[in-house]
Design a protein around this motif. Sequence first.
Motif, PDB file in Angstrom:
ATOM      1  N   GLU A  16       3.195  -5.780   0.848  1.00 31.44           N
ATOM      2  CA  GLU A  16       3.548  -5.412   2.226  1.00 31.44           C
ATOM      3  C   GLU A  16       4.663  -6.309   2.757  1.00 31.44           C
ATOM      4  O   GLU A  16       5.582  -5.834   3.430  1.00 31.44           O
ATOM      5  N   THR A  19       7.934  -5.096   1.012  1.00 32.76           N
ATOM      6  CA  THR A  19       8.382  -3.719   1.236  1.00 32.76           C
ATOM      7  C   THR A  19       8.237  -3.247   2.678  1.00 32.76           C
ATOM      8  O   THR A  19       8.847  -2.250   3.062  1.00 32.76           O
ATOM      9  N   GLY A  20       7.390  -3.923   3.440  1.00 34.84           N
ATOM     10  CA  GLY A  20       7.085  -3.475   4.790  1.00 34.84           C
ATOM     11  C   GLY A  20       6.121  -2.308   4.820  1.00 34.84           C
ATOM     12  O   GLY A  20       5.900  -1.695   5.858  1.00 34.84           O
ATOM     13  N   LYS A  21       5.523  -1.986   3.670  1.00 37.62           N
ATOM     14  CA  LYS A  21       4.620  -0.836   3.547  1.00 37.62           C
ATOM     15  C   LYS A  21       3.189  -1.293   3.289  1.00 37.62           C
ATOM     16  O   LYS A  21       2.946  -2.165   2.457  1.00 37.62           O
ATOM     17  N   THR A  22       2.246  -0.662   3.984  1.00 38.14           N
ATOM     18  CA  THR A  22       0.832  -0.902   3.740  1.00 38.14           C
ATOM     19  C   THR A  22       0.347   0.057   2.658  1.00 38.14           C
ATOM     20  O   THR A  22       1.064   1.003   2.287  1.00 38.14           O
ATOM     21  N   GLU A  24      -1.839   2.336   3.043  1.00 37.11           N
ATOM     22  CA  GLU A  24      -1.867   3.671   3.652  1.00 37.11           C
ATOM     23  C   GLU A  24      -0.474   4.290   3.679  1.00 37.11           C
ATOM     24  O   GLU A  24      -0.324   5.495   3.471  1.00 37.11           O
ATOM     25  N   ASP A  25       0.545   3.475   3.934  1.00 31.86           N
ATOM     26  CA  ASP A  25       1.930   3.975   3.885  1.00 31.86           C
ATOM     27  C   ASP A  25       2.242   4.501   2.486  1.00 31.86           C
ATOM     28  O   ASP A  25       2.834   5.574   2.334  1.00 31.86           O
ATOM     29  N   PHE A  26       1.840   3.740   1.474  1.00 31.89           N
ATOM     30  CA  PHE A  26       2.096   4.162   0.093  1.00 31.89           C
ATOM     31  C   PHE A  26       1.328   5.438  -0.242  1.00 31.89           C
ATOM     32  O   PHE A  26       1.844   6.295  -0.955  1.00 31.89           O
ATOM     33  N   ARG A  28       0.714   7.849   1.759  1.00 32.86           N
ATOM     34  CA  ARG A  28       1.492   8.953   2.338  1.00 32.86           C
ATOM     35  C   ARG A  28       2.746   9.233   1.509  1.00 32.86           C
ATOM     36  O   ARG A  28       3.083  10.389   1.266  1.00 32.86           O
ATOM     37  N   VAL A  29       3.433   8.181   1.090  1.00 27.46           N
ATOM     38  CA  VAL A  29       4.635   8.347   0.266  1.00 27.46           C
ATOM     39  C   VAL A  29       4.287   9.093  -1.017  1.00 27.46           C
ATOM     40  O   VAL A  29       4.995  10.019  -1.429  1.00 27.46           O
ATOM     41  N   LEU A  45       7.489   4.285  -7.620  1.00 27.11           N
ATOM     42  CA  LEU A  45       7.317   3.108  -6.774  1.00 27.11           C
ATOM     43  C   LEU A  45       8.217   1.961  -7.228  1.00 27.11           C
ATOM     44  O   LEU A  45       8.791   1.244  -6.399  1.00 27.11           O
ATOM     45  N   PHE A  49      10.990   1.348  -4.394  1.00 31.95           N
ATOM     46  CA  PHE A  49      10.652   0.183  -3.585  1.00 31.95           C
ATOM     47  C   PHE A  49      10.917  -1.145  -4.287  1.00 31.95           C
ATOM     48  O   PHE A  49      10.657  -2.203  -3.722  1.00 31.95           O
TER      49      PHE A  49
END
Length: 98
Positions: A16, A19-22, A24-26, A28-29, A45, A49
């Motif tokens: 996180e 990448t700034g992604k949680t 849950e974000d991943f 969705r991606v 990924l 990322f």
Amino acid sequence: MADQDKAIATALANIEESTGKTLEDFRRVIADSGLAKHGEIRAMLKERFGLGHGHANTVTHLALRSDGTSAAKAAGASDAHVLGGLYVGKKEHLRVVH
């Protein structure tokens, strides 16, 4: 918290941070990508990322809930029960290695 849980929590925090992604974000991606195969998702990924192989693999397992703990919970079983199911028949002798 078990050592494995700590390791996963640390890995997710590092992912996180970079990448700034949680998780849950991943999720969705991955859902939006239309990809379903583990290797394809992991490769996406890594490319998209800049994740290393291990981090991309961890995210893929957790996002797909294909890690052992998630699989056990989904089956209403213990980790040991699911792990035992991997080593039946011709693979039974490998259980001691795991």
